[in-house]
Write a protein that holds these residues in place. Structure first.
Motif, PDB file in Angstrom:
ATOM      1  N   SER A 205       0.849  -1.182   0.000  1.00  0.00           N
ATOM      2  CA  SER A 205       0.000   0.000   0.000  1.00  0.00           C
ATOM      3  C   SER A 205       0.892   1.242   0.000  1.00  0.00           C
ATOM      4  CB  SER A 205      -0.902   0.010   1.236  1.00  0.00           C
ATOM      5  OG  SER A 205      -0.118   0.167   2.400  1.00  0.00           O
ATOM      6  N   ASP A 206       0.320   2.357  -0.380  1.00  0.00           N
ATOM      7  CA  ASP A 206       1.053   3.624  -0.319  1.00  0.00           C
ATOM      8  C   ASP A 206       1.184   4.115   1.116  1.00  0.00           C
ATOM      9  OD1 ASP A 206       1.267   3.656  -3.064  1.00  0.00           O
ATOM     10  OD2 ASP A 206      -0.361   5.092  -3.357  1.00  0.00           O
ATOM     11  N   THR A 207       0.279   3.677   1.966  1.00  0.00           N
ATOM     12  CA  THR A 207       0.238   4.147   3.346  1.00  0.00           C
ATOM     13  C   THR A 207       0.812   3.083   4.275  1.00  0.00           C
ATOM     14  OG1 THR A 207      -1.989   3.288   3.568  1.00  0.00           O
ATOM     15  CG2 THR A 207      -1.772   5.607   2.979  1.00  0.00           C
ATOM     16  N   GLY A 208       2.081   3.103   4.480  1.00  0.00           N
ATOM     17  CA  GLY A 208       2.689   2.195   5.433  1.00  0.00           C
ATOM     18  C   GLY A 208       3.360   0.984   4.852  1.00  0.00           C
ATOM     19  N   LEU A 209       3.239   0.800   3.542  1.00  0.00           N
ATOM     20  CA  LEU A 209       3.873  -0.338   2.876  1.00  0.00           C
ATOM     21  C   LEU A 209       3.373  -1.681   3.377  1.00  0.00           C
ATOM     22  CD1 LEU A 209       7.509   1.006   2.541  1.00  0.00           C
ATOM     23  CD2 LEU A 209       5.635   1.159   0.904  1.00  0.00           C
ATOM     24  N   TYR A 210       2.099  -1.761   3.626  1.00  0.00           N
ATOM     25  CA  TYR A 210       1.474  -3.014   4.035  1.00  0.00           C
ATOM     26  C   TYR A 210       1.170  -3.868   2.816  1.00  0.00           C
ATOM     27  CZ  TYR A 210       0.548  -0.619   8.436  1.00  0.00           C
ATOM     28  OH  TYR A 210       0.674   0.046   9.614  1.00  0.00           O
ATOM     29  N   ILE A 211       1.374  -5.170   2.953  1.00  0.00           N
ATOM     30  CA  ILE A 211       0.890  -6.083   1.925  1.00  0.00           C
ATOM     31  C   ILE A 211      -0.458  -6.624   2.400  1.00  0.00           C
ATOM     32  CG2 ILE A 211       3.232  -6.652   1.144  1.00  0.00           C
ATOM     33  CD1 ILE A 211       2.858  -9.442   2.484  1.00  0.00           C
ATOM     34  N   PRO A 212      -1.227  -7.246   1.529  1.00  0.00           N
ATOM     35  CA  PRO A 212      -2.534  -7.761   1.936  1.00  0.00           C
ATOM     36  C   PRO A 212      -2.476  -8.701   3.151  1.00  0.00           C
ATOM     37  CG  PRO A 212      -2.401  -7.712  -0.435  1.00  0.00           C
ATOM     38  CD  PRO A 212      -1.027  -7.355   0.077  1.00  0.00           C
ATOM     39  N   LEU A 213      -1.391  -9.450   3.305  1.00  0.00           N
ATOM     40  CA  LEU A 213      -1.284 -10.355   4.452  1.00  0.00           C
ATOM     41  C   LEU A 213      -1.253  -9.583   5.773  1.00  0.00           C
ATOM     42  CD1 LEU A 213      -1.123 -13.264   5.432  1.00  0.00           C
ATOM     43  CD2 LEU A 213       1.362 -13.157   5.099  1.00  0.00           C
ATOM     44  N   HIS A 214      -0.598  -8.428   5.805  1.00  0.00           N
ATOM     45  CA  HIS A 214      -0.641  -7.588   7.013  1.00  0.00           C
ATOM     46  C   HIS A 214      -2.091  -7.234   7.349  1.00  0.00           C
ATOM     47  CE1 HIS A 214       3.625  -6.352   6.070  1.00  0.00           C
ATOM     48  NE2 HIS A 214       3.701  -6.360   7.393  1.00  0.00           N
ATOM     49  N   SER A 215      -2.821  -6.808   6.322  1.00  0.00           N
ATOM     50  CA  SER A 215      -4.203  -6.355   6.535  1.00  0.00           C
ATOM     51  C   SER A 215      -5.102  -7.470   7.039  1.00  0.00           C
ATOM     52  CB  SER A 215      -4.760  -5.776   5.232  1.00  0.00           C
ATOM     53  OG  SER A 215      -4.035  -4.628   4.863  1.00  0.00           O
TER      54      SER A 215
ATOM     55  N   ALA B  57       2.088 -15.247  -0.475  1.00  0.00           N
ATOM     56  CA  ALA B  57       2.358 -14.030   0.291  1.00  0.00           C
ATOM     57  C   ALA B  57       3.627 -14.218   1.124  1.00  0.00           C
ATOM     58  CB  ALA B  57       1.178 -13.701   1.208  1.00  0.00           C
ATOM     59  N   VAL B  58       4.417 -13.171   1.225  1.00  0.00           N
ATOM     60  CA  VAL B  58       5.664 -13.215   1.989  1.00  0.00           C
ATOM     61  C   VAL B  58       5.326 -13.102   3.472  1.00  0.00           C
ATOM     62  CG1 VAL B  58       7.889 -12.092   2.408  1.00  0.00           C
ATOM     63  CG2 VAL B  58       6.970 -12.229   0.079  1.00  0.00           C
ATOM     64  N   VAL B  59       5.494 -14.200   4.193  1.00  0.00           N
ATOM     65  CA  VAL B  59       5.077 -14.287   5.597  1.00  0.00           C
ATOM     66  C   VAL B  59       5.852 -13.313   6.482  1.00  0.00           C
ATOM     67  CG1 VAL B  59       4.916 -15.846   7.590  1.00  0.00           C
ATOM     68  CG2 VAL B  59       4.301 -16.657   5.331  1.00  0.00           C
ATOM     69  N   ASN B  60       7.107 -13.065   6.175  1.00  0.00           N
ATOM     70  CA  ASN B  60       7.930 -12.180   7.007  1.00  0.00           C
ATOM     71  C   ASN B  60       8.116 -10.790   6.406  1.00  0.00           C
ATOM     72  OD1 ASN B  60       8.609 -13.844   9.330  1.00  0.00           O
ATOM     73  ND2 ASN B  60       9.636 -15.155   7.849  1.00  0.00           N
ATOM     74  N   SER B  61       7.188 -10.382   5.550  1.00  0.00           N
ATOM     75  CA  SER B  61       7.248  -9.051   4.956  1.00  0.00           C
ATOM     76  C   SER B  61       7.140  -7.995   6.053  1.00  0.00           C
ATOM     77  CB  SER B  61       6.093  -8.887   3.970  1.00  0.00           C
ATOM     78  OG  SER B  61       6.087  -7.593   3.442  1.00  0.00           O
ATOM     79  N   LYS B  62       7.980  -6.960   5.956  1.00  0.00           N
ATOM     80  CA  LYS B  62       7.944  -5.869   6.937  1.00  0.00           C
ATOM     81  C   LYS B  62       7.315  -4.625   6.323  1.00  0.00           C
ATOM     82  CE  LYS B  62      11.835  -6.997   9.915  1.00  0.00           C
ATOM     83  NZ  LYS B  62      12.998  -6.391  10.581  1.00  0.00           N
ATOM     84  N   ASN B  63       6.533  -3.920   7.135  1.00  0.00           N
ATOM     85  CA  ASN B  63       6.003  -2.634   6.687  1.00  0.00           C
ATOM     86  C   ASN B  63       7.018  -1.538   7.014  1.00  0.00           C
ATOM     87  OD1 ASN B  63       5.709  -1.949   9.397  1.00  0.00           O
ATOM     88  ND2 ASN B  63       3.500  -1.895   9.364  1.00  0.00           N
TER      89      ASN B  63
ATOM     90  N   THR C 195       5.767  -7.186  10.911  1.00  0.00           N
ATOM     91  CA  THR C 195       5.411  -8.286  10.020  1.00  0.00           C
ATOM     92  C   THR C 195       3.938  -8.634  10.228  1.00  0.00           C
ATOM     93  OG1 THR C 195       5.935 -10.018  11.626  1.00  0.00           O
ATOM     94  CG2 THR C 195       7.757  -9.247  10.213  1.00  0.00           C
ATOM     95  N   PRO C 196       3.371  -9.473   9.371  1.00  0.00           N
ATOM     96  CA  PRO C 196       2.004  -9.939   9.623  1.00  0.00           C
ATOM     97  C   PRO C 196       1.869 -10.627  10.992  1.00  0.00           C
ATOM     98  CG  PRO C 196       2.576 -10.329   7.348  1.00  0.00           C
ATOM     99  CD  PRO C 196       3.839  -9.873   8.032  1.00  0.00           C
ATOM    100  N   LEU C 197       2.935 -11.298  11.446  1.00  0.00           N
ATOM    101  CA  LEU C 197       2.885 -11.916  12.775  1.00  0.00           C
ATOM    102  C   LEU C 197       2.723 -10.850  13.855  1.00  0.00           C
ATOM    103  CD1 LEU C 197       3.063 -14.424  14.603  1.00  0.00           C
ATOM    104  CD2 LEU C 197       5.559 -14.126  14.580  1.00  0.00           C
TER     105      LEU C 197
END
Length: 148
Positions: free
Chosen positions: A47-57, A75-81, A86-88
């Motif tokens: 996303s443009d706001t915070g660099l969240y991927i759908p998994l974070h949401s 989806a990248v499980v350890n993706s960082k915003n 991370t989504p965790l």
């Protein structure tokens, strides 16, 4: 610019800064998530706001079926915003134990620190997560000696 260099319309951000897939994941619209992925949406578009991927949401909102679907589709499980979450971290912060367990089972790092040095265990304790969630993190390898 050729078609391989253009961004698909479903991967561009809307007026709220979210891709269509990220918004569908946030809202818990499983059918729309499926449709967008089948249509070729980038599952890890930020996303443009915070660099969240759908998994974070989906993890933040507690949408377990969507979390499962996104992980199963890459989806990248350890993706960082932008804050290093991370989504965790998102699932821990919102006390979604079932999602926490699922993400750990699928490779989420229980000791990854955000930009402020908080690990998921630090966040769980800080935010008053339930005892079972804290025990889950410890049982799955959370470092008890970690300090910020």
């Amino acid at each position: 610019m050729d078609s391989s260099q253009t961004q698909s319309s479903q991967d561009t951000s809307n007026e709220h800064g979210f891709t269509d897939l990220n918004e569908a994941a946030w809202n818990g619209d499983f059918e729309e998530v499926q449709n967008l992925i089948e249509a070729g949406a980038d599952i890890n578009a930020t996303s443009d706001t915070g660099l969240y991927i759908p998994l974070h949401s989906a993890a933040w909102q507690g949408h377990f079926e969507i979390v499962q679907y996104l992980v199963k589709h890459g989806a990248v499980v350890n993706s960082k915003n932008k804050d290093g979450f991370t989504p965790l971290n998102a699932a821990v912060w919102k006390n979604h134990r079932k999602i926490v367990e699922y993400l750990i089972e699928h490779g989420a790092d229980v000791n990854v620190a955000n930009n402020d040095g908080f690990t998921p265990l630090n966040g769980a304790i800080w935010n008053g997560a339930d005892r079972e969630l804290i025990e889950l993190l410890i049982r799955t390898g959370a470092n008890l000696d970690y300090t910020t």
